[in-house]
Design a protein around this motif. Structure first.
Motif, PDB file in Angstrom:
ATOM      1  N   VAL A  30       0.839  -1.205   0.000  1.00  0.00           N
ATOM      2  CA  VAL A  30       0.000   0.000   0.000  1.00  0.00           C
ATOM      3  C   VAL A  30       0.868   1.248   0.000  1.00  0.00           C
ATOM      4  CG1 VAL A  30      -1.643   1.328   1.388  1.00  0.00           C
ATOM      5  CG2 VAL A  30      -2.001  -1.107   1.022  1.00  0.00           C
ATOM      6  N   LEU A  31       1.944   1.239   0.763  1.00  0.00           N
ATOM      7  CA  LEU A  31       2.865   2.376   0.800  1.00  0.00           C
ATOM      8  C   LEU A  31       3.472   2.632  -0.583  1.00  0.00           C
ATOM      9  CD1 LEU A  31       4.361   4.500   2.541  1.00  0.00           C
ATOM     10  CD2 LEU A  31       6.145   2.780   2.868  1.00  0.00           C
ATOM     11  N   VAL A  83       0.707   4.199  -2.798  1.00  0.00           N
ATOM     12  CA  VAL A  83       0.447   5.588  -2.407  1.00  0.00           C
ATOM     13  C   VAL A  83       1.588   6.493  -2.872  1.00  0.00           C
ATOM     14  CG1 VAL A  83       0.242   7.147  -0.417  1.00  0.00           C
ATOM     15  CG2 VAL A  83      -1.086   5.037  -0.498  1.00  0.00           C
ATOM     16  N   ALA A  90       1.215   7.051  -6.640  1.00  0.00           N
ATOM     17  CA  ALA A  90       0.143   8.004  -6.928  1.00  0.00           C
ATOM     18  C   ALA A  90       0.552   9.418  -6.539  1.00  0.00           C
ATOM     19  CB  ALA A  90      -1.130   7.593  -6.188  1.00  0.00           C
ATOM     20  N   TRP A  91       1.247   9.551  -5.406  1.00  0.00           N
ATOM     21  CA  TRP A  91       1.720  10.864  -4.939  1.00  0.00           C
ATOM     22  C   TRP A  91       2.711  11.466  -5.934  1.00  0.00           C
ATOM     23  CZ3 TRP A  91       0.281  13.476  -0.506  1.00  0.00           C
ATOM     24  CH2 TRP A  91       1.051  14.575  -0.165  1.00  0.00           C
TER      25      TRP A  91
END
Length: 148
Positions: free
Chosen positions: A14-15, A18, A21-22
């Motif tokens: 998940v990290l 994210v 996407a960031w």
């Protein structure tokens, strides 16, 4: 212990997603939501090591003509090419618009999908999910490569 390891690997996956996407969002927001932004075409005049420059011709009512704007070299075509672009507000930097620009903006997410697939397959033993993540990442990266 087994459950803790899977949870840790899930958190790592998940990290990674994210972070991808960031990293994609600063360029993607201009391509995905161009309604209130200036859009038009850029003619590539000169390319340096990292950026290409050229004049901007407006295509929207709220856009103004600019003598010189810059775009990343990886997005630009050869000198003399006309590219559809969106101007980043408050700057002279532009990002490529349309479907090729959208795919290019999300390239960091594509890399994150590939990395997360390795974590999901090896750390969580969820091979089908990992194949789905890897396929989505590979499709995104291949599409960006072929369209640009």
């Amino acid at each position: 212990m087994l459950l803790g390891g899977r949870a840790l690997m899930g958190l790592l996956a998940v990290l990674l997603l994210v972070a991808g996407a960031w990293a994609s969002w600063p360029a993607a927001q201009h391509v995905m939501f161009p309604q209130s932004r200036e859009h038009g075409t850029m003619t590539v005049v000169r390319c340096g090591e990292e950026h290409c420059t050229g004049p901007f011709a407006p295509a929207s009512d709220n856009a103004t003509r600019r003598g010189k704007v810059s775009i990343e070299r990886s997005v630009a075509a050869d000198e003399g090419a006309e590219l559809p672009v969106v101007v980043k507000p408050g700057t002279t930097a532009v990002v490529r618009s349309g479907f090729p620009g959208l795919l290019h903006a999300w390239v960091p997410l594509g890399g994150a999908l590939l990395l997360a697939s390795v974590v999901v397959a090896g750390g969580m033993r969820m091979r089908r999910t990992a194949w789905g993540l890897a396929g989505a990442g590979a499709l995104l990266l291949t599409g960006a490569f072929l369209l640009l």
